[in-house]
Design an enzyme around this catalytic site. Structure first.
Site, short mmCIF file in Angstrom:
data_model
loop_
_atom_site.label_atom_id
_atom_site.label_comp_id
_atom_site.label_asym_id
_atom_site.label_seq_id
_atom_site.Cartn_x
_atom_site.Cartn_y
_atom_site.Cartn_z
N HIS B 91 0.87 -1.20 0.05
CA HIS B 91 -0.22 0.16 -0.03
C HIS B 91 1.01 1.20 -0.01
O HIS B 91 2.03 1.21 0.43
CB HIS B 91 -0.96 0.17 1.36
CG HIS B 91 -0.18 0.39 2.52
ND1 HIS B 91 -0.09 1.80 2.78
CD2 HIS B 91 0.07 -0.34 3.68
CE1 HIS B 91 0.50 1.63 4.00
NE2 HIS B 91 0.74 0.30 4.28
N CYS B 92 0.36 2.53 -0.27
CA CYS B 92 0.72 3.78 -0.17
C CYS B 92 -0.11 4.61 0.35
O CYS B 92 -0.74 4.13 1.42
CB CYS B 92 1.31 4.09 -1.58
SG CYS B 92 0.30 4.15 -2.88
N ASN B 93 -0.50 5.78 -0.08
CA ASN B 93 -1.57 6.58 0.56
C ASN B 93 -2.94 6.16 -0.06
O ASN B 93 -4.00 5.92 0.61
CB ASN B 93 -1.21 8.10 0.52
CG ASN B 93 -0.41 8.39 1.85
OD1 ASN B 93 -0.51 7.58 3.00
ND2 ASN B 93 0.28 9.43 1.67
#
Lengths: 164, 164
Positions: B91-93
């Site tokens: 995941h990232c943001n």
């Protein structure tokens, strides 16, 4: 440097993995067959009403893939939930609406919130999302499905909570 | 009739299964923890640069989930391809651009065509797809990755073709 790769693989449009050993996509064409072969499918569930094309039938036969054909999606859950049919690919024509409804109902069995379910539905049906489809999913009563499933062959999905 | 279901589960935004035991999503919040627990994660790969929030760290610790943190995506493939880290969540943001790049590179190892890769990239980054991301994926040289992976712990993905 070019490594001795095999030819590139072409997944059918709108292809993705739904859960372990359950895939969804648009209608598979001949160019997609090498890709499908890699998935090691045991069955395909098509939601179209028309006859299945001859070349697809041949591909299924050659690869020992069972074909299930149903024109209506919502009440066919137990079917996707039987591990003996996995890996399974679910498709209609575009992989948007009929497939989206079926996957939406499946997500209810996996206890996703409606917000998350509709997000996913719209991601695959965009820009042609239908509010009636989402209403169908919302009205779908997951509790009625458990009576119909084969308890001995439920998939081992971590997120699946059965009421017994 | 209402069956004794547990509470509903809330997947993080943009959540999906990428391949067996590899998931992608936006940044997981507290409300998503019960859902993540169900996935039986062994590790999380976060592509953000900031410190990981305290409540997330506590959740990982309580559930014995390893955290990998890297600010740059493209060259971290071998990492996702090591089965000892599975199940893994990337995941990232927003789960759009950085995660999209990494998944795009992974798809090249799985020999997807660029058309299919970009379709998937855009499905999750819409309506903010970036052409530079797609160029990054296109220029990514999959053949360089194989030197780095641990041959003994490759995932058993049917569609993964290794050049040895």
């Amino acid at each position: 440097m070019s490594l001795p790769y095999e030819e590139e693989l072409i997944p059918p449009g709108n292809f993705t993995m739904v859960s372990t050993w359950v895939y969804r996509s648009s209608f598979p064409k001949k160019k997609n067959f090498p890709f499908l072969k890699k998935l090691g499918l045991k069955s395909i569930l098509t939601l179209i009403l028309e006859d299945y094309p001859e070349q697809n039938k041949k591909f299924l036969e050659a690869n020992n893939i069972k074909l299930f054909q149903f024109g209506i999606a919502g009440n066919k859950e137990p079917f996707v939930q039987n591990q003996r049919n996995h890996p399974i690919l679910i498709h209609c024509n575009k992989g948007k609406h009929r497939t989206g409804c079926l996957v939406g109902c499946l997500r209810k069995l996996q206890r996703w919130t409606h917000t998350s379910i509709f997000d996913e539905y719209r991601r695959f049906s965009s820009p042609k999302s239908r509010s009636m489809d989402q209403q169908f999913i919302e009205l779908f009563d997951a509790s009625q499905v458990w009576r119909l499933v084969d308890r001995n062959h439920l998939p081992k999905w971590e997120e699946l909570d059965v009421p017994w």
